[in-house]
Design a protein around this motif. Structure first.
Motif, PDB file in Angstrom:
ATOM      1  N   GLN A 251       0.934  -1.417   0.039  1.00 42.92           N
ATOM      2  CA  GLN A 251      -0.099  -0.104  -0.051  1.00 42.92           C
ATOM      3  C   GLN A 251       0.963   1.315   0.088  1.00 42.92           C
ATOM      4  O   GLN A 251       0.347   2.416  -0.506  1.00 42.92           O
ATOM      5  CB  GLN A 251      -0.895   0.059   1.134  1.00 42.92           C
ATOM      6  N   SER A 252       2.168   1.324   0.545  1.00 40.11           N
ATOM      7  CA  SER A 252       2.736   2.450   0.501  1.00 40.11           C
ATOM      8  C   SER A 252       3.154   2.899  -0.616  1.00 40.11           C
ATOM      9  O   SER A 252       3.167   4.018  -1.080  1.00 40.11           O
ATOM     10  CB  SER A 252       4.037   2.012   1.379  1.00 40.11           C
ATOM     11  N   GLY A 253       3.426   1.946  -1.734  1.00 38.11           N
ATOM     12  CA  GLY A 253       3.776   2.255  -3.061  1.00 38.11           C
ATOM     13  C   GLY A 253       2.512   2.803  -3.709  1.00 38.11           C
ATOM     14  O   GLY A 253       2.512   3.607  -4.609  1.00 38.11           O
ATOM     15  N   GLU A 254       1.393   1.969  -3.671  1.00 37.86           N
ATOM     16  CA  GLU A 254       0.134   2.600  -3.921  1.00 37.86           C
ATOM     17  C   GLU A 254      -0.232   3.986  -3.540  1.00 37.86           C
ATOM     18  O   GLU A 254      -0.905   4.795  -4.377  1.00 37.86           O
ATOM     19  CB  GLU A 254      -1.059   1.730  -3.732  1.00 37.86           C
ATOM     20  N   LEU A 255       0.036   4.446  -2.343  1.00 40.28           N
ATOM     21  CA  LEU A 255      -0.225   5.610  -1.865  1.00 40.28           C
ATOM     22  C   LEU A 255       0.631   6.658  -2.627  1.00 40.28           C
ATOM     23  O   LEU A 255       0.056   7.723  -2.713  1.00 40.28           O
ATOM     24  CB  LEU A 255      -0.017   5.665  -0.395  1.00 40.28           C
ATOM     25  N   THR A 256       1.792   6.432  -2.669  1.00 38.05           N
ATOM     26  CA  THR A 256       2.761   7.102  -3.465  1.00 38.05           C
ATOM     27  C   THR A 256       2.319   7.500  -4.844  1.00 38.05           C
ATOM     28  O   THR A 256       2.134   8.783  -5.246  1.00 38.05           O
ATOM     29  CB  THR A 256       4.310   6.746  -3.258  1.00 38.05           C
ATOM     30  N   ARG A 257       1.979   6.552  -5.439  1.00 34.88           N
ATOM     31  CA  ARG A 257       1.591   6.649  -7.045  1.00 34.88           C
ATOM     32  C   ARG A 257       0.104   7.532  -7.053  1.00 34.88           C
ATOM     33  O   ARG A 257      -0.218   8.391  -7.829  1.00 34.88           O
ATOM     34  CB  ARG A 257       1.312   5.488  -7.668  1.00 34.88           C
ATOM     35  N   HIS A 258      -0.735   7.251  -5.707  1.00 32.04           N
ATOM     36  CA  HIS A 258      -1.854   7.886  -5.955  1.00 32.04           C
ATOM     37  C   HIS A 258      -1.819   9.355  -5.784  1.00 32.04           C
ATOM     38  O   HIS A 258      -2.677  10.099  -6.327  1.00 32.04           O
ATOM     39  CB  HIS A 258      -2.910   7.440  -4.853  1.00 32.04           C
ATOM     40  N   PHE A 259      -0.809   9.640  -4.814  1.00 31.99           N
ATOM     41  CA  PHE A 259      -0.738  11.085  -4.405  1.00 31.99           C
ATOM     42  C   PHE A 259      -0.074  11.875  -5.601  1.00 31.99           C
ATOM     43  O   PHE A 259      -0.389  13.122  -5.938  1.00 31.99           O
ATOM     44  CB  PHE A 259      -0.142  11.225  -3.083  1.00 31.99           C
TER      45      PHE A 259
END
Length: 386
Positions: A251-259
């Motif tokens: 999720q940390s990678g997904e959060l970075t891409r989402h932001f």
């Protein structure tokens, strides 16, 4: 054609307000509140009516007796509409109602209306399909969050009555639910660039603030759980925690891409999000040792010795400090300002309201969800049966 459509929408709103004004007042009907709901969820896609939205929030906080007529009026509005503008405004209004943090609202449970299969009936499907997808994702998150809040209220009330600490397995289960909610939030995004309009950006601002809140709660809970596991947790608890940490790494990678995506399309709240830290490999290895039965290192007096007992804490005012109470766990965003429309909302009876949009730390606080600085394609899990 566009002018005709706007005029038709305004006429519908006016007729709805007229019908509401002559309705009979009861425990489930309040004509004044229904009129405010209709105004706050108008067919006009060019703006959001913050003034009347805030009036709705004021009714909610005034007394719990208004929760029933509020939900009746909003549910009726949502069930009848086939317009994506009205549906989206209704979801944003519901989102803001949750953040009023009144017990009556938090005990609603599943939402009393269903937009999981919403489809706009007033435009060509190829033009509104992206809006339909956006609204369905937004509804699923709010529906599951509402159920989660109600369940949590019941659990915490039971623990207080019994005066006992929550079982470690239950804490771990809660963390899994926070992760599921975060997954749902990451699905709330426009699938096409043509959808980057005022209402969508406003909804994204609300979703971003919600991500701050969910991610903060998850990080704080994870820090507390790991400490308990290191002290007296068993293999079962360690196995659950290991799965959660591995999921957190994804999720940390997904959060970075989402932001990054949100910054690109112009969601201003996303520009304030701090760097998402990766889950330390040492934490994962420590849990694997517990699962494998490897003895934990002891200090001289026999207590468990964490390898590094520092946690980075980002306070609400932006200051960064080190707090010596947890292991090398996730970066945690902690603030005591996750309140919405508390004290800073100008009363209709004691002051004046202003129509503004809260997007940065210097912006006003009258948006649907107040901002405080600090994607996966899997199916939406059912938190009710977890």
């Amino acid at each position: 054609m566009r002018l005709w459509k706007k005029a038709a929408g305004a006429l519908k709103d006016r007729n709805s307000i007229l019908i509401a004004s002559i309705s009979r007042r009861s425990a489930y009907r309040n004509p004044d509140l229904e009129a405010l709901i209709i105004k706050a969820t108008s067919h006009d896609e060019s703006y959001l009516d913050y003034k009347n939205s805030q009036r709705v929030f004021q009714w909610v906080r005034t007394s719990p007796i208004y929760v029933k007529p509020l939900m009746w009026g909003l549910s009726t509005r949502m069930e009848k509409t086939r317009n994506w503008v009205v549906a989206l405004k209704g979801l944003m209004l519901m989102h803001g109602i949750f953040h009023c943090k009144t017990p009556g609202v938090q005990m609603i449970g599943r939402l009393p209306f269903d937009l999981s299969s919403f489809s706009d009936a007033h435009s060509k499907q190829d033009k509104v399909e992206g809006y339909n997808v956006f609204i369905r994702a937004y509804f699923l998150f709010l529906d599951q969050k509402s159920a989660f809040l109600a369940a949590e209220m019941k659990v915490q009330r039971g623990l207080r009555l019994k005066q006992m600490e929550e079982p470690l397995v239950d804490e771990l289960t809660r963390l899994q639910k926070w992760q599921s909610l975060l997954d749902m939030l990451l699905q709330i995004k426009p699938p096409a660039e043509t959808m980057i309009v005022t209402l969508i950006l406003e909804a994204m601002e609300c979703a971003i603030v919600e991500i701050y809140d969910v991610y903060s709660r998850f990080c704080s809970g994870m820090a507390h759980v790991l400490l308990r596991i290191y002290e007296d947790g068993g293999k079962v608890e360690a196995s659950m925690a290991l799965k959660i940490l591995r999921k957190a790494r994804e999720q940390s990678g997904e959060l970075t891409r989402h932001f990054e995506f949100c910054k690109y399309i112009g969601v201003l709240n996303a520009t304030e999000f701090p760097k998402v830290e990766q889950v330390p490999e040492e934490d994962i290895k420590d849990l694997e040792r517990i699962i494998d039965g490897v003895p934990r290192r002891k200090s001289i007096d026999g207590m468990v010795m964490p390898q590094e007992d520092k946690a980075i804490v980002v306070k609400g005012n932006g200051d960064i400090v080190e707090q010596r109470e947890s292991k090398r766990i996730l970066r945690t965003i902690i603030t005591d300002k996750w309140e919405v429309f508390e004290d800073n909302l100008m009363s209709d009876w004691g002051g004046s309201s202003s129509d503004v949009r809260s997007t940065t730390t210097t912006a006003s606080s009258n948006a649907f969800v107040t901002f405080v600085p600090a994607s996966s394609n899997q199916g939406i899990p059912d938190l009710i049966n977890v």
